[in-house]
Motif scaffolding. Structure first.
Motif, PDB file in Angstrom:
ATOM      1  N   ALA A 132       0.847  -1.208   0.000  1.00  0.00           N
ATOM      2  CA  ALA A 132       0.000   0.000   0.000  1.00  0.00           C
ATOM      3  C   ALA A 132       0.879   1.253   0.000  1.00  0.00           C
ATOM      4  O   ALA A 132       0.599   2.220  -0.717  1.00  0.00           O
ATOM      5  CB  ALA A 132      -0.913  -0.017   1.220  1.00  0.00           C
ATOM      6  N   ILE A 133       1.960   1.198   0.766  1.00  0.00           N
ATOM      7  CA  ILE A 133       2.886   2.347   0.825  1.00  0.00           C
ATOM      8  C   ILE A 133       3.495   2.601  -0.551  1.00  0.00           C
ATOM      9  O   ILE A 133       3.564   3.747  -1.003  1.00  0.00           O
ATOM     10  CB  ILE A 133       3.983   2.090   1.885  1.00  0.00           C
ATOM     11  CG1 ILE A 133       3.390   2.163   3.293  1.00  0.00           C
ATOM     12  CG2 ILE A 133       5.139   3.087   1.746  1.00  0.00           C
ATOM     13  CD1 ILE A 133       4.290   1.628   4.382  1.00  0.00           C
ATOM     14  N   SER A 134       3.925   1.538  -1.225  1.00  0.00           N
ATOM     15  CA  SER A 134       4.588   1.723  -2.519  1.00  0.00           C
ATOM     16  C   SER A 134       3.627   2.296  -3.558  1.00  0.00           C
ATOM     17  O   SER A 134       4.031   3.097  -4.398  1.00  0.00           O
ATOM     18  CB  SER A 134       5.222   0.416  -2.998  1.00  0.00           C
ATOM     19  OG  SER A 134       4.238  -0.549  -3.172  1.00  0.00           O
ATOM     20  N   ILE A 135       2.343   1.909  -3.482  1.00  0.00           N
ATOM     21  CA  ILE A 135       1.344   2.452  -4.430  1.00  0.00           C
ATOM     22  C   ILE A 135       1.155   3.959  -4.174  1.00  0.00           C
ATOM     23  O   ILE A 135       1.190   4.767  -5.107  1.00  0.00           O
ATOM     24  CB  ILE A 135       0.004   1.686  -4.315  1.00  0.00           C
ATOM     25  CG1 ILE A 135       0.166   0.265  -4.865  1.00  0.00           C
ATOM     26  CG2 ILE A 135      -1.115   2.412  -5.061  1.00  0.00           C
ATOM     27  CD1 ILE A 135      -0.988  -0.670  -4.570  1.00  0.00           C
ATOM     28  N   ILE A 136       0.993   4.325  -2.908  1.00  0.00           N
ATOM     29  CA  ILE A 136       0.786   5.747  -2.585  1.00  0.00           C
ATOM     30  C   ILE A 136       2.084   6.537  -2.822  1.00  0.00           C
ATOM     31  O   ILE A 136       2.043   7.709  -3.193  1.00  0.00           O
ATOM     32  CB  ILE A 136       0.255   5.899  -1.138  1.00  0.00           C
ATOM     33  CG1 ILE A 136      -1.082   5.155  -1.011  1.00  0.00           C
ATOM     34  CG2 ILE A 136       0.070   7.373  -0.769  1.00  0.00           C
ATOM     35  CD1 ILE A 136      -1.630   5.044   0.384  1.00  0.00           C
TER      36      ILE A 136
ATOM     37  N   ILE B 115       5.255  -4.174  -4.953  1.00  0.00           N
ATOM     38  CA  ILE B 115       6.196  -3.356  -4.174  1.00  0.00           C
ATOM     39  C   ILE B 115       7.387  -2.958  -5.052  1.00  0.00           C
ATOM     40  O   ILE B 115       7.759  -1.785  -5.137  1.00  0.00           O
ATOM     41  CB  ILE B 115       6.674  -4.128  -2.911  1.00  0.00           C
ATOM     42  CG1 ILE B 115       5.510  -4.308  -1.934  1.00  0.00           C
ATOM     43  CG2 ILE B 115       7.837  -3.396  -2.231  1.00  0.00           C
ATOM     44  CD1 ILE B 115       5.747  -5.342  -0.865  1.00  0.00           C
ATOM     45  N   MET B 116       7.964  -3.954  -5.711  1.00  0.00           N
ATOM     46  CA  MET B 116       9.161  -3.709  -6.519  1.00  0.00           C
ATOM     47  C   MET B 116       8.857  -2.749  -7.675  1.00  0.00           C
ATOM     48  O   MET B 116       9.563  -1.767  -7.881  1.00  0.00           O
ATOM     49  CB  MET B 116       9.710  -5.027  -7.058  1.00  0.00           C
ATOM     50  CG  MET B 116      10.324  -5.891  -5.976  1.00  0.00           C
ATOM     51  SD  MET B 116      10.889  -7.436  -6.661  1.00  0.00           S
ATOM     52  CE  MET B 116      11.742  -8.133  -5.272  1.00  0.00           C
ATOM     53  N   ILE B 117       7.787  -3.048  -8.410  1.00  0.00           N
ATOM     54  CA  ILE B 117       7.463  -2.240  -9.604  1.00  0.00           C
ATOM     55  C   ILE B 117       7.114  -0.802  -9.204  1.00  0.00           C
ATOM     56  O   ILE B 117       7.659   0.156  -9.751  1.00  0.00           O
ATOM     57  CB  ILE B 117       6.311  -2.896 -10.403  1.00  0.00           C
ATOM     58  CG1 ILE B 117       6.783  -4.225 -10.996  1.00  0.00           C
ATOM     59  CG2 ILE B 117       5.801  -1.968 -11.507  1.00  0.00           C
ATOM     60  CD1 ILE B 117       5.675  -5.130 -11.493  1.00  0.00           C
ATOM     61  N   PHE B 118       6.240  -0.666  -8.229  1.00  0.00           N
ATOM     62  CA  PHE B 118       5.790   0.679  -7.849  1.00  0.00           C
ATOM     63  C   PHE B 118       6.909   1.495  -7.206  1.00  0.00           C
ATOM     64  O   PHE B 118       6.999   2.696  -7.438  1.00  0.00           O
ATOM     65  CB  PHE B 118       4.577   0.587  -6.914  1.00  0.00           C
ATOM     66  CG  PHE B 118       3.289   0.372  -7.649  1.00  0.00           C
ATOM     67  CD1 PHE B 118       2.421   1.420  -7.892  1.00  0.00           C
ATOM     68  CD2 PHE B 118       2.939  -0.876  -8.128  1.00  0.00           C
ATOM     69  CE1 PHE B 118       1.240   1.233  -8.592  1.00  0.00           C
ATOM     70  CE2 PHE B 118       1.759  -1.085  -8.828  1.00  0.00           C
ATOM     71  CZ  PHE B 118       0.910  -0.030  -9.066  1.00  0.00           C
ATOM     72  N   LEU B 119       7.772   0.831  -6.434  1.00  0.00           N
ATOM     73  CA  LEU B 119       8.873   1.573  -5.805  1.00  0.00           C
ATOM     74  C   LEU B 119       9.869   2.064  -6.858  1.00  0.00           C
ATOM     75  O   LEU B 119      10.296   3.231  -6.824  1.00  0.00           O
ATOM     76  CB  LEU B 119       9.568   0.688  -4.758  1.00  0.00           C
ATOM     77  CG  LEU B 119      10.722   1.332  -4.010  1.00  0.00           C
ATOM     78  CD1 LEU B 119      10.254   2.577  -3.260  1.00  0.00           C
ATOM     79  CD2 LEU B 119      11.358   0.359  -3.025  1.00  0.00           C
TER      80      LEU B 119
END
Lengths: 276, 195
Positions: free
Chosen positions: A164-168, A259-263
């Motif tokens: 959720a953190i990585s998306i936001i 997580i990986m992609i969004f970060l």
């Protein structure tokens, strides 16, 4: 080689400074206090109301935990929005980046430090929620009833928090206003993705690639199934959003991939972004 | 006139006799061998389901358990062509056909079933010649525990992977700079020079 080691040491030092500074900022803010109050109050509702109205608790500890953790998803999303909504775009919105970015600190170490600080903040809130639930289980059913499934649920909640953190975080790197990234992130995880997931299920397509669908694992691992799964079915394809359940390994894989992609995407966007 | 009256009375008598004989004879023809109603129907037979038991009362999801049921013929004559239907949550999952029970005989019927998670209601219904025996339905329920999902090791492994990945992103610029010094990926110097 010496230059590389010095560079590495410098990066790690800056990374540490970024985390500690961001954490201090979080602890000063009211958002953390609000999230912590929610983390304490929400599980207490499930403990106090059955006692107050003398309705009795669930038959097993896992069933109790499953109903108690109904709000963990909301708490994770709220906490992630609070801690991450302004992680990147606040520097551009408030122009504080004009002071921060010319320093000899790489943007990467600044933003990844903030990412880790947000993780620590959300994990703290989630841990308190689970700790209180575990204490309630111990009080009602005894300590031995705190199962390995409960630990699994906790670990999945931690992974989903990072997701959720990585998306936001990505939204924070793209959008100009902090309020937009917080709100869009909240509604995306709270409504938009679950609606897409539900529509796909109605069309008899398993939404395994949607992370909110994988987040169901948090309660599914508790195995608190009480109703028949072979009863009458509704909707096209014989299911009303109940025909599919996320596979454990696929679900965890999807979360890690998100997580990986969004970060990475958010770091690319944040590093390329210019002060206006 | 009397002749006509007698004729009418005879006609009424004959019709009454014919109707009476039809009504009397129809049930008796059912019992006669070789007729269409040769075999006993579902109604009237004294075949019953005694009980339903499971080989494991505390199964896990996906386990194969044996559903056992005893059926008994309490009647004085043998009953053939019995069908035993195994019902799972109001849906027939197995029909065991051509079962024959002698007078006062009981028989064990077994069926291997792969369990599905949750509360499951297993019923047995008997049919004779394709007709269900009234009130022969017997139910028993069983709770099937869900197979534990996943393992803790995978979750710890996933968390470690996430942190290694995040840390690698911190040190990646230093590594890239060390490999190709002319490229300074996203450093402040690059941004400052562009400005």
């Amino acid at each position: 080689m010496v230059s590389f080691v010095n560079d590495l040491r410098s990066d790690l030092n800056h990374f540490y400074l970024s985390i500690s500074f961001e954490l201090r900022k979080h602890f000063r803010r009211k958002g953390l206090i609000m999230a912590l109050i929610l983390a304490v109050l929400l599980p207490l509702i499930f403990f106090i109301i059955p006692i107050a109205f003398d309705t009795g608790f669930a038959d097993t500890a896992n069933q109790f935990a499953s109903s108690n953790l109904a709000f963990i998803n909301i708490l994770i999303i709220i906490s992630a929005a609070i801690f991450t909504g302004d992680a990147i775009n606040s520097e551009f919105e408030k122009k504080t980046g004009l002071i921060l970015f010319p320093t000899p600190q790489r943007r990467n170490s600044i933003f990844v430090g903030r990412f880790i600080a947000a993780i620590i903040g959300v994990w703290l809130v989630v841990s308190i929620y689970y700790l209180i639930t575990a204490l309630e289980i111990t009080n009602i059913y005894g300590f031995s009833e705190v199962s390995i499934e409960f630990l699994k649920s906790f670990l999945i909640a931690l992974i989903y928090s990072v997701c959720a953190i990585s998306i936001i975080f990505l939204l924070s790197s793209i959008l100009k206003k902090t309020i937009y990234s917080s709100l869009i992130g909240f509604f995306l995880l709270m409504m938009i993705l679950p609606i897409i997931s539900m529509v796909l299920q109605l069309a008899d397509v398993e939404p395994w690639f949607i992370v909110t669908y994988s987040s169901n694992l948090m309660t599914n691992v508790l195995a608190a199934v009480t109703t028949s799964t072979a009863g009458p079915e509704h909707g096209p394809g014989g299911g009303f959003g109940a025909g599919f359940e996320p596979d454990f390994y696929v679900g965890i894989g999807v979360m890690v991939a998100y997580i990986m992609i969004f970060l990475v995407l958010s770091l690319i966007v944040a590093n390329r972004r210019r002060m206006e | 006139m009397t002749g006509i009256k007698l004729n009418k009375e005879i006609k009424i008598l004959v019709i009454t006799l014919i109707l009476t004989s039809i009504l009397v004879l129809i049930p008796s023809t059912g019992a006669q061998p070789g007729s269409i109603m040769d075999q006993p129907t579902g109604m009237g037979t004294e075949v019953k389901v005694l009980n339903i038991t499971f080989s494991d009362d505390d199964p896990m999801e996906g386990d194969k358990i044996v559903i056992s049921t005893y059926i008994k013929n309490n009647g004085p004559s043998p009953v053939t062509n019995i069908t035993v239907s195994i019902i799972l949550n109001n849906e027939i999952i197995k029909n065991i056909t051509d079962v024959t029970l002698e007078a006062n005989e009981s028989k064990l019927i077994e069926y291997e079933w792969t369990t599905d998670k949750g509360q499951q209601n297993i019923g047995v219904l008997l049919y004779v010649n394709g007709f269900p025996i009234q009130n022969s339905m017997v139910y028993n329920s069983i709770y099937v525990e869900q197979e534990p999902l996943g393992d803790v090791a995978t979750l710890f492994f996933a968390i470690i992977i996430i942190f290694v990945f995040v840390l690698s992103l911190v040190i990646l610029p230093s590594i890239l700079t060390a490999i190709r010094p002319e490229i300074k990926p996203y450093s402040h110097k690059k941004n400052a020079s562009k400005k």
